[in-house]
Design a protein around this motif. Sequence first.
Motif, PDB file in Angstrom:
ATOM      1  N   SER A  83       0.829  -1.058   0.036  1.00 43.99           N
ATOM      2  CA  SER A  83      -0.033   0.034   0.027  1.00 43.99           C
ATOM      3  C   SER A  83       0.869   1.216  -0.073  1.00 43.99           C
ATOM      4  O   SER A  83       1.758   1.322   0.475  1.00 43.99           O
ATOM      5  N   TYR A  84       0.599   2.081  -0.654  1.00 44.77           N
ATOM      6  CA  TYR A  84       1.106   3.629  -0.877  1.00 44.77           C
ATOM      7  C   TYR A  84       0.516   4.748   0.150  1.00 44.77           C
ATOM      8  O   TYR A  84      -0.727   4.555   0.101  1.00 44.77           O
ATOM      9  N   ASP A  85       1.172   4.942   0.960  1.00 43.82           N
ATOM     10  CA  ASP A  85       0.725   5.919   2.150  1.00 43.82           C
ATOM     11  C   ASP A  85       0.498   7.445   1.401  1.00 43.82           C
ATOM     12  O   ASP A  85       1.498   8.053   0.912  1.00 43.82           O
ATOM     13  N   THR A  95      -5.795  12.751  -8.309  1.00 44.81           N
ATOM     14  CA  THR A  95      -4.477  12.240  -8.946  1.00 44.81           C
ATOM     15  C   THR A  95      -3.342  12.046  -7.976  1.00 44.81           C
ATOM     16  O   THR A  95      -3.081  12.859  -7.188  1.00 44.81           O
ATOM     17  N   LEU A  96      -2.919  10.767  -8.217  1.00 47.36           N
ATOM     18  CA  LEU A  96      -1.702  10.117  -7.550  1.00 47.36           C
ATOM     19  C   LEU A  96      -0.422  10.558  -8.357  1.00 47.36           C
ATOM     20  O   LEU A  96      -0.386  10.861  -9.385  1.00 47.36           O
ATOM     21  N   PRO A  97       0.636  10.472  -7.295  1.00 50.16           N
ATOM     22  CA  PRO A  97       1.851  11.061  -7.781  1.00 50.16           C
ATOM     23  C   PRO A  97       2.481  10.123  -9.023  1.00 50.16           C
ATOM     24  O   PRO A  97       2.017   8.800  -8.812  1.00 50.16           O
ATOM     25  N   SER A  98       3.275  10.356  -9.814  1.00 46.53           N
ATOM     26  CA  SER A  98       3.900   9.466 -11.052  1.00 46.53           C
ATOM     27  C   SER A  98       4.963   8.804 -10.430  1.00 46.53           C
ATOM     28  O   SER A  98       5.196   7.774 -11.031  1.00 46.53           O
ATOM     29  N   SER A  99       5.672   9.199  -9.372  1.00 47.31           N
ATOM     30  CA  SER A  99       6.830   8.613  -8.791  1.00 47.31           C
ATOM     31  C   SER A  99       6.467   8.053  -7.388  1.00 47.31           C
ATOM     32  O   SER A  99       5.642   8.840  -6.696  1.00 47.31           O
ATOM     33  N   GLY A 100       7.115   7.047  -6.937  1.00 41.11           N
ATOM     34  CA  GLY A 100       6.720   6.614  -5.707  1.00 41.11           C
ATOM     35  C   GLY A 100       5.680   5.557  -5.339  1.00 41.11           C
ATOM     36  O   GLY A 100       5.588   4.832  -4.517  1.00 41.11           O
ATOM     37  N   ARG A 117      -4.952   0.951 -14.715  1.00 47.13           N
ATOM     38  CA  ARG A 117      -3.914   0.054 -13.952  1.00 47.13           C
ATOM     39  C   ARG A 117      -4.623   0.105 -12.537  1.00 47.13           C
ATOM     40  O   ARG A 117      -5.655   0.932 -12.239  1.00 47.13           O
ATOM     41  N   TYR A 118      -4.044  -0.424 -11.799  1.00 49.30           N
ATOM     42  CA  TYR A 118      -4.537  -0.689 -10.343  1.00 49.30           C
ATOM     43  C   TYR A 118      -3.159  -0.264  -9.546  1.00 49.30           C
ATOM     44  O   TYR A 118      -2.038  -0.360 -10.037  1.00 49.30           O
ATOM     45  N   THR A 119      -3.340   0.228  -8.344  1.00 49.68           N
ATOM     46  CA  THR A 119      -2.519   0.122  -7.228  1.00 49.68           C
ATOM     47  C   THR A 119      -3.073   0.199  -5.789  1.00 49.68           C
ATOM     48  O   THR A 119      -4.427   0.122  -5.879  1.00 49.68           O
ATOM     49  N   HIS A 132      -2.773   8.609 -14.001  1.00 46.87           N
ATOM     50  CA  HIS A 132      -2.582   8.353 -12.542  1.00 46.87           C
ATOM     51  C   HIS A 132      -3.938   8.995 -11.672  1.00 46.87           C
ATOM     52  O   HIS A 132      -3.771   9.248 -10.400  1.00 46.87           O
ATOM     53  N   ARG A 133      -4.970   9.411 -12.295  1.00 47.46           N
ATOM     54  CA  ARG A 133      -6.287   9.708 -11.540  1.00 47.46           C
ATOM     55  C   ARG A 133      -7.150   8.745 -11.163  1.00 47.46           C
ATOM     56  O   ARG A 133      -7.029   7.751 -12.204  1.00 47.46           O
ATOM     57  N   ILE A 134      -7.346   8.634  -9.845  1.00 43.43           N
ATOM     58  CA  ILE A 134      -8.411   7.505  -9.523  1.00 43.43           C
ATOM     59  C   ILE A 134      -9.735   7.400 -10.433  1.00 43.43           C
ATOM     60  O   ILE A 134     -10.330   8.694 -10.270  1.00 43.43           O
TER      61      ILE A 134
END
Length: 139
Positions: A83-85, A95-100, A117-119, A132-134
Amino acid sequence: MKIKTLLAASAIALALALPMAAQAQGTLRGAERGAQEGADAAGPIGGIVGGAVGAATGTIGGILGVEDRPRFRSYVRERNVRSYDYDGRVVVGSTLPSSGVTYYDVPNEYNVTRGTRYTVVNDRPVLVDGRHRIIEVLD
């Protein structure tokens, strides 16, 4: 007959009122399934009404659809995706970051739009678009 017309109109209005990204896949599969089941039960008119109601039901289920959501959550859980914090809100449109963040391809069996894609963010699986937008949060 008036009830069927009212149901079809209500289903279409509901489908149009929801965000386009959420309608993408669920609507199509819901419409196909609803039309087939409606036609089987009540002939051509049943197919029309069933398609409209199925489209609305599929849309409510989101991009993956009602039936695919639990299966996809299990798929993600089985892969032990870290999981990404994230400090922001985990909602559609963020929008999630493109790195990390590690983004993974969604298997073809889920029939999502190419580029989806998923994360996992804050222990919640999410679908994201190419920017990278949810586009869907899978609670």
